[in-house]
Structure formats: C-alpha cells, structure tokens
Design a protein around this motif. Structure first.
Motif, short mmCIF file in Angstrom:
data_model
loop_
_atom_site.label_atom_id
_atom_site.label_comp_id
_atom_site.label_asym_id
_atom_site.label_seq_id
_atom_site.Cartn_x
_atom_site.Cartn_y
_atom_site.Cartn_z
N GLN A 335 0.83 -1.20 0.00
CA GLN A 335 0.00 0.00 0.00
C GLN A 335 0.87 1.25 0.00
O GLN A 335 0.58 2.23 -0.69
N ILE A 338 2.25 1.79 -3.49
CA ILE A 338 1.21 2.35 -4.38
C ILE A 338 1.09 3.86 -4.17
O ILE A 338 0.95 4.62 -5.13
N ARG A 339 1.13 4.29 -2.91
CA ARG A 339 1.03 5.73 -2.63
C ARG A 339 2.26 6.49 -3.11
O ARG A 339 2.17 7.64 -3.52
N GLU A 409 3.32 2.35 -13.54
CA GLU A 409 1.89 2.69 -13.45
C GLU A 409 1.01 1.46 -13.61
O GLU A 409 -0.02 1.32 -12.93
N VAL A 412 1.06 -0.45 -10.40
CA VAL A 412 0.22 0.24 -9.42
C VAL A 412 -1.24 -0.14 -9.63
O VAL A 412 -1.97 -0.42 -8.66
N GLU A 413 -1.69 -0.16 -10.89
CA GLU A 413 -3.09 -0.52 -11.18
C GLU A 413 -3.38 -1.96 -10.74
O GLU A 413 -4.43 -2.23 -10.13
N SER A 416 -3.39 -2.08 -6.93
CA SER A 416 -4.57 -1.40 -6.37
C SER A 416 -5.79 -2.31 -6.47
O SER A 416 -6.60 -2.39 -5.54
N SER A 417 -5.94 -3.00 -7.60
CA SER A 417 -7.06 -3.92 -7.78
C SER A 417 -6.96 -5.07 -6.78
O SER A 417 -7.96 -5.48 -6.18
N MET A 419 -5.38 -5.01 -3.84
CA MET A 419 -5.62 -4.50 -2.48
C MET A 419 -7.11 -4.31 -2.23
O MET A 419 -7.61 -4.56 -1.14
N LYS A 420 -7.83 -3.87 -3.27
CA LYS A 420 -9.28 -3.71 -3.12
C LYS A 420 -9.95 -5.07 -2.88
O LYS A 420 -10.87 -5.19 -2.05
N GLU A 423 -9.44 -6.02 0.69
CA GLU A 423 -10.33 -5.28 1.59
C GLU A 423 -11.75 -5.85 1.52
O GLU A 423 -12.44 -5.97 2.53
N GLU A 479 -1.81 8.15 5.40
CA GLU A 479 -0.74 8.72 4.57
C GLU A 479 0.25 9.51 5.43
O GLU A 479 1.47 9.40 5.27
#
Length: 494
Positions: A335, A338-339, A409, A412-413, A416-417, A419-420, A423, A479
């Motif tokens: 995470q 990604i940030r 990039e 990252v995409e 992010s997918s 990590m979602k 969650e 953050e």
C-alpha cells in the motif's frame, strides 16, 4: 572442500558479473564455468574461469575492457543492453581481495575471463554428500530462505532507533523488518530532519541512514552529526548506512564518512539481525532487569491472503520473505508503494540536464523500494536508468524512461485492484466516521512521538471502513503516519 571466510556479497557479484557478461555476448554455443582452489597457509586462492563462444574482443580493445562505463566495439554490440560497468566493478572487487582478473580472447570465436581471489581458510570439514547434492540441484536459495524463516529476533523494547530515507516505502520496509524486535522506530524523510533531531538531543540506540537523498545526502548528514554538533552522543551514536549501491569500496567509503556499518538494499533480515545485535542491543540496559526475550516467530503455515494469487511483475514469495511471511506487514508495504509511485514518477518526467541529479535520486529510491516489494524486473530497469542518469546520458533516459513509467503505473493498477479485493474479503464493519476516542488517542500519541500508541490507534482505525468524509480522513491519517508527519496530524485533529 575447505570452509572459508569471505565477503559473500562481493564474491557473488564477481561471479555474477563475469557470468552475465559471458551470456550477454554469446548468442549460441556454450558458456562454461570452472572453479579451483589452492591453499597457502591460512589463505586459499580461488580461481574462477568463465569461457564462452561469443563474439570475442579485438586485440586493440582488450585494454579498454575494465574502464568505467566502457562498452567496446559498439557496432557489434549495438543490440546488447548494459552500461559496461560490470567489468570495472569486478576488477576493483578482485583487487580489493588481493587478486587479479585477466582475459584471453579471439575476435569472433569467444573469450576466457579468469579471476583469482584470496580468501581466509577455516577448516577442511567436508560439505558432505547431502549439501553437495543440494548445490547441484540448485537448492541453495531454498536453504537460505528456510534459514531466514528461522532467524529468532530478540525482544528489546528499551531500544529506540531512527530510520532516515526520502522514500516512504523504504521507511515502511525498515519499520516492518524491525517490527519483531519490539523496539521504538522513528522515521524521517531527509538528512536535514535527522540532523535536527540529533541537535535537539533526541537519543537513539542507532541511526539507519539512506546514503542518497535530495537536499542533504546521508554522507553529509553523518559528517554534520559527527563533526559539527559537538556532543559526545553525536560523535558516538552508531550510524548504519542503507544503500542500494553496494559495490566495491562501499564499506571503506562509509567507514571513512562516520558510519559504523552498511546494509545493502533490499535489506536482508539476517544481515539486519547481525547489525541489531552488534550496534542496537544495549547490555547495560539488560543488566538493569530489561533482559531481552526471544519473540515467538510466526508459524510456517501457507499464507492465506496470497493463496493462488499471481500478479504480473511481482514476485510475491520474495516480497513476503523480506518480512518473514508477515502478511499484514507486506500488505502495508504494498500500500505504501502504491502511494509513493505517483510522486516519484512526477520527478522522472521530461529529464533535462538541469534535473538529471534529481532524476538519479528519485530512480535510486524507487529501485530499492521496488526490489523490496518483489518487483524485481522493475527494479532492474530502474538500475539501468540510474546508471544512465549518473553519466548524464539524457538520450538513454528519454529512450527508456517512458517504458519504466508505464511499467510502474501498470503495476500500481494491478496492485490497487488486488488490495481492493483484499479489503472486500475482509468484510470490515462500516462506520460513518472514526471513533472520537481513537482520534484522541492518536492525537496524544503523535504529540508525544509515542510510536506504540500511534500503531495501536492506527490498528483500531483500520478495523473499519468509513463513509465519505470519514473515509477521506482515515486515508489522510494513514498517509501522514506513513511519512511520520505527526505535526500535521495533531493540527488537524485539534
């Protein structure tokens, strides 16, 4: 076979550089590698010979081989990537070990590189049939991984360390690796902030300092701490360099600059443990009744969150290994990465001569953090860009920089997918906003730089999902905690 005392990192680099060079210039045929040893008293001379049937070297070019950033016969090599740095580094490392490296070559038919290095003899104990079989079956890495899992970290809650790095992900990686020791970990993002803390008299058992940062690098920060602050504490506090550029001469350079030791990035947990035991552990504290204990290690069960998960560009096994299989720590690092990436990419756009140093610093940081999470291919691409930036090779940066940015990039995409999906699987309870008691506890902990209190408050915060403004506040707090910006947290919560 005798047992030897050697610098494992440099010996591996020598072998890797010579072998990769042979494969790089051999399109067909073979590459052979032989090793032999000869004992002289308490020393052993190791001879490594790499032969290839590659394109070979012209006689007039052989003397140029070991010069920095030199790739001979560019016309023949125009399809080969690389900076030519490997042979220069190899020669320096071999000479540091009291040895030599030579080459014999016939143009168009192949080359033979011979490196001779001196090592210290320990004993004649045989490695045994089982170990020999494992080596022949390339099981060494598996054995080392198993060894890493069994490293027992002592609990030293009395200890307090400072980690200095301009890349937030690298701070989180260090924090994750140090987590099992139970010590307090403060993090700052610049040499300037580190110097300010030491001037103020904030006491640490040790400082872990990245050597390449904007504005003030680690070597300059260490020099100021040692020479300008003037206190006995500033002159004696252990400072350990963190570097993604562990090449020949690094140790001497850092020791001469006021460091006690250095750790290579990605950080190896065994090497870190050795440093902790040597420089951070304080036996005078333990004599007062604060004796360390051995923390219980995580069970070796197969991880659950990553079962049957494959993410292109990410070696999940390597990433988890960095944190001894601690899934939550690894997820936090992913995470954080990604940030971090968008801000780094903004520093890599449109490289110019006036911005090439900032480019070098930025790509250096993302190289280390990418390798730490297991994005090895991306880390390798960053390394090539870093070398080009050092040489102010704008043509290379322009030609290959966009490919790196696109790759970063895309990862990252994908992350992010992922990590979602994690969650969603956790099915957290949903609230309108964080509890006031949790925010008050976080505010108080930030005021007092109470890292344990901050961690506890953030763990409670992350137990829930939030709506609209609550979600924005939770993300903002996460953050700011990630970069240790506690002042802004206190102001906003007030």
């Amino acid at each position: 076979n005798p047992q030897l005392i050697a610098d494992e990192l440099r010996v591996k680099q020598i072998f890797n550089n010579l072998l990769s060079n042979a494969f790089k210039y051999t399109k067909e045929g073979l590459v052979s590698w032989t090793i032999s040893g000869k004992r002289e008293g308490d020393k052993v001379w190791i001879t490594s010979t790499v032969r290839d049937t590659g394109i070979g070297i012209k006689p007039e070019d052989i003397d140029k081989l070991f010069a920095d950033f030199n790739q001979v016969d560019e016309k023949s090599h125009h399809m080969v990537e690389g900076t030519g740095l490997g042979l220069s580094i190899t020669k320096k490392m071999v000479e540091l070990m009291g040895g030599t490296v030579t080459v014999e070559s016939e143009y168009g038919k192949g080359s033979t590189f011979t490196a001779i290095i001196r090592q210290k003899f320990v004993s004649d104990v045989k490695i045994g049939a089982e170990t020999a079989a494992n080596l022949m079956g390339f099981h060494y890495v598996d054995s080392k991984r198993s060894h890493n899992k069994h490293v027992i970290r002592i609990k030293i809650p009395y200890a307090k360390v400072l980690v200095v790095d301009d890349i937030s992900t690298n701070l989180d990686v260090a924090r994750g690796i140090l987590k099992p020791y139970g010590m307090k970990v403060d993090c700052v993002k610049s040499g300037i902030e580190a110097v300010a803390l030491i001037r103020e008299g904030v006491k640490y058992n040790a400082i872990f300092m990245d050597h390449m940062m904007p504005e003030m690098d680690g070597i300059e920060a260490a020099r100021i701490i040692r020479q300008e602050i003037g206190t006995e504490y500033a002159q004696t506090v252990p400072i350990i360099a963190l570097t993604a550029n562990a090449i020949a001469g690094s140790e001497d350079q850092f020791l001469a600059s006021g460091f006690q030791a250095f750790l290579s990035k990605p950080i190896d947990i065994v090497a870190m443990d050795n440093v902790i035991r040597r420089f951070v552990r304080d036996k005078t504290q333990e004599s007062k009744g604060m004796a360390p204990s051995s923390g219980a290690e995580q069970p070796e069960d197969t991880v659950s969150l990553f079962d049957d998960i494959s993410i292109t560009g990410l070696n999940i096994e390597k990433g988890l290994e960095r944190f001894s299989g601690d899934e939550e720590s690894y997820l936090d690092i992913l995470q954080s990465w990604i940030r971090e990436v968008p801000s780094v990419i903004s520093r890599l756009q449109n490289p110019r001569e006036s911005t090439v140093y900032d480019y070098q610093v930025a790509i250096h940081g993302i190289k280390g953090s990418s390798r730490s999470i297991g994005a090895l291919e991306l880390g390798d691409k960053a390394e090539k860009l870093e070398y080009a930036a050092k040489q102010k090779d704008l043509a290379f940066l322009i030609a290959h920089g966009d490919e790196f940015i696109t790759g970063a990039e895309s990862l990252v995409e994908r992350l992010s997918s992922f990590m979602k999906s994690i969650e969603d699987r956790k099915n957290k309870e949903r609230k309108t906003a964080p509890d006031q008691s949790t925010l008050a506890a976080l505010q108080e902990a930030c005021k007092n730089y109470d890292m344990e209190g901050i961690d506890n408050a953030m763990a409670e915060l992350k137990r829930y999902d939030y709506e609209s403004e609550g979600a924005e506040l939770a993300a903002w707090l996460e953050e700011k905690v990630a970069v240790s910006n506690f002042g802004e947290i206190v102001d906003r919560l007030r």
